[in-house]
Design an enzyme around this catalytic site. Structure first.
Site, PDB file in Angstrom:
ATOM      1  N   GLU A 185       0.823  -1.216   0.000  1.00 43.19           N
ATOM      2  CA  GLU A 185       0.000   0.000   0.000  1.00 43.19           C
ATOM      3  C   GLU A 185       0.860   1.270   0.000  1.00 43.19           C
ATOM      4  O   GLU A 185       0.486   2.276   0.601  1.00 43.19           O
ATOM      5  CB  GLU A 185      -0.950  -0.018   1.202  1.00 43.19           C
ATOM      6  CG  GLU A 185      -1.950  -1.169   1.155  1.00 43.19           C
ATOM      7  CD  GLU A 185      -2.972  -1.141   2.274  1.00 43.19           C
ATOM      8  OE1 GLU A 185      -2.690  -0.531   3.322  1.00 43.19           O
ATOM      9  OE2 GLU A 185      -4.047  -1.724   2.102  1.00 43.19           O
ATOM     10  N   GLU A 257      -7.021  -7.544  -1.331  1.00 44.76           N
ATOM     11  CA  GLU A 257      -7.710  -7.502  -0.042  1.00 44.76           C
ATOM     12  C   GLU A 257      -9.169  -7.102  -0.234  1.00 44.76           C
ATOM     13  O   GLU A 257      -9.462  -5.937  -0.518  1.00 44.76           O
ATOM     14  CB  GLU A 257      -7.037  -6.520   0.923  1.00 44.76           C
ATOM     15  CG  GLU A 257      -5.645  -6.926   1.365  1.00 44.76           C
ATOM     16  CD  GLU A 257      -5.066  -5.993   2.413  1.00 44.76           C
ATOM     17  OE1 GLU A 257      -5.825  -5.133   2.941  1.00 44.76           O
ATOM     18  OE2 GLU A 257      -3.859  -6.107   2.701  1.00 44.76           O
TER      19      GLU A 257
END
Length: 828
Positions: A185, A257
Site C-alpha cells: 500500500e 484484499e
C-alpha cells in the site's frame, strides 16, 4: 569404517526419494491480461488471508481445511518481520512463527499460497511489522531511498526467500507459492512523504531487489496505481474493486484484499459486513473481468503477545471473517460465499477466455455476457440500494433485488443471487465450563508487583536532563517506561502535578504513592494528567510510568509519531496556579519495563512465592499479579476466558500469552448500532456506518485460549497482571459452540441443511418452522404462519443429529400464507 559403494548408492537414492516425497511437480506461473496462467492454463483463483502468528500451529490444518472446503484455491499471509527478528540478527521461526511449517500445511492441503513479504505490512500490527530497533540505526529513514533501510529490508527479504527456497516452497520447485508481494500500500502514502524523488527511487529499488531474488513466480504490489515499476503486477485493496483496473493492459485484474469486516479498537463496537454485501462485491468483481480475489481476512485470529496489535487494537482480530476468531465456521457468511465460489468456478473457462459485452439496462443496471466456444454466461447487476428491478433476458424475466448480482451460467437460469442466502445462520454462544464450578472452582493466589524498585531515581539504565521519547528509549521491549526524578523542597506544600504526554496511558507516583492516572482516547495520543500532590520537607521523589497499547502502524512517516512523555512539560503547579516548579529539564532516570516482566512471573517458576490467606486474595489492587489453577474444559470446542470485571492488564495460560485485556473499556455509542441493511456501500469510517453491535458494552470480554495452550490431564495455570485494579475472582472459562441454527429464505425445491458443527453437539429441538417470519432474529424468532408439516419433517430428520438435510416440498405450504419463504430454527 569403509562404507560399501552399493550401500552409498542406496543411501543417495533413499535420500533423494525422501526429499521428493514432500514436494509436488514443478508448476509454471505466468500471466496475461485476463488471468494468472498456471501450467499453461488461465485460472480464476479465490484466496483467503490466514495469518500464522494469529493462530497456533495446531490450528493451521483445520483452518486450511475449512478454507479449502469453503471453495478457496489459495491461502495468503503477510510475513511478520518484528516477530521473526525481534532483535538484530536474532531470529525466531518457532511455534506460531514457524512460517515454513505453515506453508507446508498449505501444500499438504493441495492449495496454492501467496507470500506477502512486505516487509512493511500494516496489518494492524505494531509498526506495521517493522522492528522498532531499526530506529537505532544511524541515517535510518523508513520506506524511503536510503542505504540503512534498504540494506535491512533486503537482508530480511532475502532471508525469507531463502527459507522458502530451501524448503522447496516456490511453485517452480513443486511448492505452493504462486505469487509474492514486495512493499504494501505504498501508493497510499507516496505523496505524503515530503520527498517524491526519494519515494519513487525507493519503490523502483524495491521492485529491482525483489526481481533479483529469482523466485520464479510473479511479484505483486498492492495499491500502487501510480509510478508502478516494471515487472510487477499492481493490485487493488478495499471493500469494492470492480471499478478498478490495473495500470497496464497486459496484466490481470487482482484484488489483494477484499475486507470481510473491519478491525476493532478498544473504544469501538464490533463491525459487521453482511454476507450479501461481500457476495455482491465478489460477483461484481468477476463480472468486471476480475481474475484473482483474496478475502482479508478469511480467518482473523487473535493478537497474542504485545507486539501483535497496532495502536489501541483489541486482542481479538476476529474481523467478522468467514472463520471466526476461534476457527469456527461463521454462518451464513461462510456458506453463502462457498455457494458463490462454486458457481464462479463452474464458469472458469468462459470467464478467462470468453469475449465479453456489457449492456446497460438503464441507470445502475448492467448485463454482462461472456461467450466462448459456443457457450455463454451472464451476470445481471442492480446497483440501486433502494429498489428491486425486473430484467428481461433471453425471453425470461428475472427479479434482481436491490444491491445484488444474479449469475446465470447459461444466460437462462439464475444459479446464484448475492442477496438470496440459501445457507443456515449459526448463533454462537459461550457455554460454562462443565469440568468445574466457576468461579468457585478457581483457586487463586497473588503477588504484588515490586514498585519500590522504581520509587526513587537512584537506580536505572541511564540519566538525562530531558524527557525522552518512549519507543526509541525503551527499544520497544515493554509497554512500559519509567521516568523518575527527585527534588529538594523546603517545608510542606500542596501542588498540582501536570504532565503532558504523547503516550497512551500514564501513572504518577509521588514518594511511593500512586497519586493519579489517565489514558488517551483512541487516536488522540496527546493528553494531560493533572493530579493534586503533597510534598514534604526534604527530598521528594516523582515516578511517572508511561504505557503504550500497541504502536502506530499506518500513514506517512508513522514511525516519527512519538510516544511517552516526549518533551513534556512536567510541572508542579502551585495553589491558584502560582509558585510552580518546572521539572521538564530535571535529571530524569530511565528504566524500561516492570520488575515482574524481568522476573518472567508469567512463567510461574517453582521459586516464586505466591500468597493466599485461606483462599482469599486482595481485590481492586492495582499493579498486582494473580494466579489461578483450573481444569481444561472437556471436548474439542474452542475455549475462552471471560474477564468481565477485570480492569486492564495482560493474561497468560501455562506461560502462553493470551494478549492484553481491557474489559473495563466500554465501547462507544455510535449511530450504526441501531440500523443494519446490507443494501448500499459498506463503510468502516465516516458517515453512514451501520451494522455495529456492542455499543456501550465492554470492548472485549472474552479472550481466546487455544486448546494447544491447555494440558488436558493436569492442572492448568492462568496468570494475570492486573494493572488498573479489579476483582480477578470473577474470571471464568467458557467453551464456544453453536446455540441456535436457522435456515431462512428457503424456497420450494431447496435442500435445507442445518448443522451444529463438528464437535459432537446434536440438534436438541426444532423450534420454528414457519412462513412470513418478520420479527426477531435467529435464536429469537417469534414465528408467524406456522407450518406443522414442515415442523414434523424437520423434527423427524434433525433431532439427535449433528446435521440434517430436508427438501422443501409443496407439502410444507401453510394455509393462507402469502409468503413462499420458509424459516426454520433449531437449538443445538
Amino acid at each position: 569404517m569403509a562404507v560399501p559403494l552399493a550401500l552409498l548408492l542406496l543411501l543417495v537414492v533413499l535420500r533423494a526419494a525422501t526429499a521428493d516425497a514432500g514436494a509436488g511437480a514443478a508448476t509454471t506461473v505466468a500471466y496475461n491480461d485476463r488471468a494468472l496462467v498456471i501450467n499453461g492454463e488461465r485460472r480464476i483463483l479465490i484466496s483467503g488471508s490466514i495469518h500464522y502468528p494469529r493462530s497456533t500451529p495446531e490450528m493451521w490444518p483445520d483452518l486450511i481445511k475449512k478454507a479449502k472446503e469453503g471453495g478457496l484455491d489459495a491461502i495468503e499471509t503477510y510475513v511478520f518481520w518484528n516477530g521473526h527478528e525481534p532483535r538484530p540478527r536474532q531470529y525466531n521461526f518457532e511455534g506460531n512463527y514457524d512460517i515454513v511449517r505453515f506453508f507446508k500445511e498449505i501444500q499438504n492441503a493441495g492449495m496454492y499460497a501467496i507470500l506477502r513479504i512486505g516487509p512493511y505490512i500494516c496489518g494492524e500490527w505494531n509498526y506495521g511489522g517493522l522492528p522498532a530497533w531499526l530506529r537505532d540505526i544511524p541515517g535510518m529513514q523508513f520506506r524511503l531511498h536510503n542505504e540503512p533501510f534498504e540494506r535491512e529490508m533486503e537482508n530480511f527479504t532475502t532471508l525469507i526467500v531463502n527459507k522458502m527456497k530451501d524448503a522447496n516452497m516456490f511453485a517452480g520447485q513443486g511448492g505452493p507459492i504462486i505469487l509474492a508481494q514486495i512493499e504494501n500500500e505504498y501508493g497510499n502514502i507516496m505523496g505524503k512523504l515530503n520527498n517524491n524523488e526519494s519515494a519513487s527511487q525507493y519503490i523502483h529499488w524495491c521492485a529491482d531487489m525483489a526481481n533479483k531474488q529469482n523466485i520464479g513466480v510473479p511479484w505483486i504490489m498492492c495499491q500502487q496505481d501510480d509510478d508502478v515499476p516494471p515487472h510487477v503486477i499492481n493490485t487493488c485493496n478495499g471493500f469494492y474493486c470492480h471499478d478498478w483496473f490495473p495500470n497496464r493492459t497486459d496484466i490481470p485484474k487482482i484484488w489483494t484484499e477484499n475486507w470481510t469486516g473491519w478491525f476493532k479498537a478498544w473504544d469501538k463496537p464490533d463491525f459487521h459486513r453482511s454476507a450479501e454485501d461481500i457476495a455482491f462485491a465478489v460477483a461484481m468483481f468477476f463480472q468486471k473481468r476480475g481474475s484473482l480475489q483474496n478475502y482479508y481476512m478469511y480467518h482473523g485470529g487473535t493478537n497474542f503477545g504485545r507486539t501483535s496489535g497496532g495502536p489501541y487494537i483489541t486482542t481479538s482480530y476476529d474481523y467478522d471473517a468467514p472463520l471466526d476468531e476461534y476457527g469456527n465456521i461463521r454462518q451464513p457468511k461462510y456458506g453463502h460465499l462457498k455457494n458463490l465460489h462454486s458457481v464462479i468456478k463452474s464458469m472458469e473457462k468462459i470467464l478467462v477466455h470468453g469475449e465479453y459485452n456489457d449492456t446497460s439496462y438503464g441507470k445502475n443496471i448492467t448485463v454482462t455476457k461472456f461467450t466462448f466456444d459456443g457457450s455463454s454466461a451472464c451476470f445481471i447487476n442492480n446497483q440501486f440500494d433502494d429498489r428491486d428491478i425486473n430484467v428481461t433476458l433471453g425471453g425470461a424475466t428475472h427479479l434482481i433485488p436491490a444491491w445484488s448480482v444474479s449469475i446465470l451460467p447459461d444466460c437462462k437460469t439464475v444459479a446464484f443471487n448475492s442477496a438470496k442466502i440459501k445457507t443456515q445462520t449459526s448463533v454462537m454462544v459461550k457455554k460454562p465450563n462443565t469440568v468445574e464450578k466457576e468461579p468457585e472452582g478457581l483457586k487463586w493466589s497473588w503477588m504484588p508487583e515490586n514498585l519500590q524498585l522504581f520509587m526513587t531515581d537512584e537506580r536505572g539504565s541511564f540519566k538525562k536532563n530531558e524527557l525522552l521519547e518512549q519507543i526509541s528509549t525503551g527499544t520497544d521491549q515493554s509497554d512500559y517506561l519509567w521516568y523518575r526524578t527527585s527534588l529538594e523542597h523546603k517545608g510542606e506544600a500542596s501542588y498540582t502535578l501536570y504532565v503532558n504526554t504523547t503516550g497512551h496511558e500514564i501513572y504518577a507516583f509521588v514518594n511511593g504513592k500512586l497519586v493519579g492516572q489517565n489514558h488517551s482516547a483512541n487516536g488522540e495520543f496527546v493528553f494531560q494528567l493533572e493530579s493534586p500532590v503533597s510534598l514534604h520537607s526534604g527530598k521528594n521523589y516523582i515516578s511517572l510510568l508511561s504505557g503504550t497499547v500497541g504502536l502506530k502502524n499506518y500513514g506517512a512517516l508513522f514511525e516519527l509519531m512519538p510516544a511517552g512523555i516526549a518533551g513534556g512539560p512536567v510541572k508542579l503547579i502551585g495553589t491558584n496556579g502560582t509558585g510552580g516548579i518546572d521539572l521538564t529539564n530535571s535529571s530524569w532516570t530511565y528504566m524500561s519495563g516492570l520488575a515482574g516482566e524481568y522476573r518472567q512471573i508469567h512463567l510461574d517458576k517453582p521459586e516464586y512465592r505466591w500468597q493466599s490467606h485461606n483462599g482469599s486474595i486482595p481485590v481492586n489492587r492495582p499493579f498486582t499479579w494473580y494466579k489461578a489453577t483450573f481444569d481444561a474444559p472437556a471436548g474439542e470446542e474452542a475455549v475462552v476466558v471471560d474477564l468481565l470485571g477485570l480492569g486492564k492488564g495482560a493474561a497468560w495460560v501455562n506461560g502462553n500469552s493470551l494478549g492484553r485485556y481491557w474489559p473495563s473499556y466500554t465501547a462507544s455509542e455510535m449511530p450504526g448500532c441501531h440500523v443494519c441493511d446490507y443494501r448500499g456501500k459498506f463503510k468502516a469510517e465516516g458517515d453512514g456506518i451501520r451494522c455495529l453491535t456492542g455499543c456501550g458494552e465492554p470492548s472485549q470480554r472474552y479472550y481466546h485460549v487455544p486448546r494447544a495452550f491447555l494440558r488436558p490431564a493436569q492442572p492448568n495455570t492462568l496468570v494475570l497482571f492486573e494493572e488498573a485494579g479489579s476483582d480477578p475472582t470473577r474470571a471464568a472459562f467458557r467453551t464456544v459452540a453453536a446455540g441456535a441454527v436457522c435456515a431462512a429464505a428457503a424456497e420450494p425445491g431447496d435442500d435445507v441443511t442445518l448443522s451444529c458443527g463438528r464437535h459432537g453437539r446434536a440438534i436438541s429441538s426444532v423450534d420454528v418452522a414457519s412462513f412470513g417470519v418478520s420479527r426477531g432474529s435467529c435464536g429469537a424468532y417469534e414465528g408467524g404462519c406456522e407450518s406443522k408439516a414442515a415442523l414434523r419433517a424437520f423434527t423427524a430428520a434433525c433431532v439427535g443429529k449433528e446435521a440434517c438435510t430436508v427438501r422443501y416440498t409443496a407439502a410444507f405450504a401453510g394455509a393462507g400464507c402469502e409468503s413462499g419463504v420458509l424459516t426454520v430454527q433449531a437449538t443445538c
